[in-house]
Design an enzyme around this catalytic site. Structure first.
Site: not given
Length: 483
Positions: A279, A453-455
Site C-alpha cells: 500500500v 506491508d498491509h499484513r
C-alpha cells in the site's frame, strides 16, 4: 574461491592484482571478487610465486573452485589441485609441473581449519560401457582423450533422455555441486539424464547447458558442440568479455548479463512485490523550517566536520515517528504466521552504486545521537559507492529510506525491501507557491511516499506514521518535544 558467508555459492572475479611470475606473501590481496551482495578483496594464504591464474577477470566462479596456483618453493607445483572448472590450457600447464612430496597444508582463506582428508571425489559407479565416457575407469594413459567428452556429450543427451535404458539414469544420485543443481532446476533439466564430463563423473555447468540446448533444439544438436563455450559464457554471465564480444558495431540491441548485486536485487524486488501486499500513501508538505534548521546546524560548532543535509533530519524524523508508532517496526514470519515486533531500528538507506542498487542499513539507529547518525550515514554512503559494503551491512534491516529527490523526481511508489515493513521515498525539495499564514508565499515543498506491508501495517497505522514524519519535518522543534 573461498566461502565469503551468507550462503553465497559463487562470485565474479572483478580484478586480478597479480600476474604469473609475481611474488606474493601471506595476507597479500591478490584479487577482488563480487558476490551477489558486495565486492570483497581476497588475500592469499601463501608465500611464493604466482604460477597461474585459472580464471580471467569477469568470470563467475563457484565457491570451492581453484582460482590461482602458487609455487611455494623453486620448482614446486601448485599447492592446490586443478579442479574441473579450470580452463583446459591452465589444467594442462599445471599437470605438466612435477608434483612435490606431500607437505603440511596451511589454513585457507576464510576461517576454515586445516583438513587432513582428501578432497578428491569418490569414483562414480557406472556400467562398464560408460567408463570411457565419464572417465571414472579410464587408465592414466588415456587422460589426454578427456577433452573430447564435452564435444560428444550433447549428441548423446536426446537418445538417453527417451527412457531407452540410459546409462546415467542410475538409482544413485547424480554427482553435482549445489550451484549446478540449482542451475539444472532453473532450466528444468533432470540431472539423471545429463552426461557428466567432470572429473570423477561430476556434472558441470557446461553439461547442464548442453543438455538444455539439446532439449530446446534437438534437430540442431550437431552444431551445438562448436557453439557451446560461447553460449555458456553469454547465458551464465561467466565472462563479461565474451558477452561483449557478441555485440557487433552498429547493432540495434545489446544484451547485458545480469549477475552479482543487480541479479539479486532483481530477484528480491520480484519476490517482495508479489509476496508482500503493498500500500502506498502520499503527503505533500512544507519543509521550509527544516531547510533553515539544516543551515543552522551546518554552522553549529558541535557538528563541525560532520555532514549535515536534509536526509539526516528526515532520517531523524522517521526514527521519532517509529518511537511514536512502534508497531510499524515489524516483520512477517511466513512459516509461523506471526508478526515479529522489532525493538530496535536498523535504518536502511537505498544507495545507487555502479554495480546496482544496494540497501545497507545503520544498525541500532534508534539509539544514535544526531552527530552519530550523521557519521553513520556518511560512512554508509561512502562505503557503498566504493563497492565495499559487506553482506552483514545489508542484513536485518527494518525500515528503509530512498531519496529519489536527488534525481529531481517528485515522488514514486517504492517497493519494500524484502523482510522489512515499509519504505519511505523522499521527493525533490522545490521552491513552490504555498499558502502560509493565510497568504500565498514561495516555500520549500516536497512530497513523501510511504509504501508499507498491509499484513503488518493497516491503513490507520500507516497514515499516522506518515503524518508524524511530515509533522516533524514541518515543525522540526518536534524533534525535541516528541523525543
Amino acid at each position: 574461491m573461498p566461502d565469503v558467508g551468507e550462503g553465497l555459492t559463487e562470485a565474479e572475479i572483478l580484478k586480478w592484482y597479480v600476474q604469473p611470475g609475481d611474488t606474493v606473501t601471506d595476507g597479500q590481496v591478490v584479487c577482488e571478487v563480487e558476490t551477489a551482495k558486495a565486492a570483497v578483496e581476497l588475500p592469499i594464504p601463501f608465500d611464493g610465486v604466482v604460477h597461474a591464474l585459472l580464471f580471467e577477470e569477469g568470470t563467475t566462479v563457484d565457491v570451492g573452485q581453484v582460482i590461482i596456483s602458487v609455487q611455494t618453493a623453486p620448482g614446486a607445483a601448485s599447492e592446490a589441485p586443478v579442479q574441473e572448472a579450470a580452463p583446459a590450457a591452465a589444467a594442462a600447464a599445471l599437470a605438466a609441473v612435477e608434483e612435490p612430496a606431500p607437505a603440511a597444508r596451511q589454513p585457507v582463506l576464510v576461517g576454515y581449519g586445516v583438513s587432513t582428508a582428501s578432497t578428491k571425489r569418490r569414483p562414480r559407479k557406472a556400467p562398464a560401457g560408460t567408463a570411457a565416457q565419464n572417465g571414472t575407469a579410464a587408465p592414466a594413459a588415456t587422460a589426454p582423450a578427456a577433452p573430447a567428452a564435452p564435444v560428444t556429450a550433447p549428441a548423446a543427451v536426446p537418445a538417453q533422455s527417451n527412457g531407452n535404458g540410459s546409462a546415467y539414469a542410475a538409482a544413485e544420485r547424480p554427482l553435482a555441486k549445489p550451484p549446478v543443481r540449482k542451475l539444472a532446476k532453473d532450466l528444468g533439466i533432470d540431472l539423471s539424464f545429463v552426461v557428466p564430463t567432470g572429473d570423477g563423473g561430476v556434472v558441470t555447468r557446461e553439461d547442464v547447458h548442453a543438455a538444455a540446448a539439446a532439449a530446446v533444439a534437438p534437430q540442431a544438436v550437431a552444431p551445438v558442440p562448436a557453439m557451446a563455450p560461447a553460449v555458456v559464457q553469454a547465458v551464465a554471465g561467466a565472462s563479461v568479455q565474451a558477452a561483449a564480444a557478441v555485440v557487433a558495431p552498429g547493432a540495434r540491441e545489446t544484451r547485458i548479463p545480469v549477475k552479482g548485486v543487480r541479479k539479486v536485487t532483481a530477484q528480491a524486488m520480484v519476490g517482495s512485490a508479489f509476496t508482500a501486499p503493498h500500500v502506498t500513501e502520499f503527503i505533500t508538505l512544507d519543509v521550509t523550517r527544516t531547510m533553515k534548521l539544516v543551515q543552522e546546524l551546518k554552522a553549529d560548532p558541535d557538528l563541525a566536520g560532520l555532514r549535515v543535509n536534509p536526509l539526516l533530519l528526515i532520517a531523524k524524523a522517521v526514527l521519532v515517528a517509529i518511537r511514536r508508532n512502534p508497531d510499524v517496526n515489524a516483520s512477517w514470519d511466513e512459516a509461523a504466521q506471526e508478526i515479529v515486533l522489532k525493538h530496535y531500528v536498523n535504518l536502511g538507506i537505498a544507495a545507487a552504486t555502479p554495480r546496482g542498487l544496494i540497501v545497507p542499513n545503520i544498525k541500532d539507529a534508534h539509539a544514535k545521537t544526531l552527530g552519530e547518525l550523521s557519521e553513520s550515514l556518511s560512512s554508509l554512503v561512502a562505503t557503498a559507492r566504493d563497492g565495499k559494503t559487506s553482506p552483514a551491512d545489508m542484513q536485518q534491516g527494518t525500515i528503509t529510506i530512498t531519496n529519489v529527490g536527488v534525481f529531481g523526481v517528485d515522488t514514486g511508489t517504492p517497493i519494500i525491501n524484502p523482510g522489512e515493513s515499509a519504505i519511505l521515498a523522499v521527493g525533490a525539495i522545490k521552491l513552490q507557491p504555498w499558502v502560509h499564514k493565510g497568504k500565498v508565499k514561495p516555500r520549500q515543498v516536497t512530497t513523501l511516499a510511504l509504501s508499507f506491508d498491509h499484513r503488518l501495517i493497516d491503513g490507520e497505522l500507516g497514515s499516522r506514521f506518515l503524518a508524524d514524519i511530515a509533522a516533524v519535518l514541518e515543525h522540526p522543534r518536534r524533534l525535541v518535544t516528541w523525543s
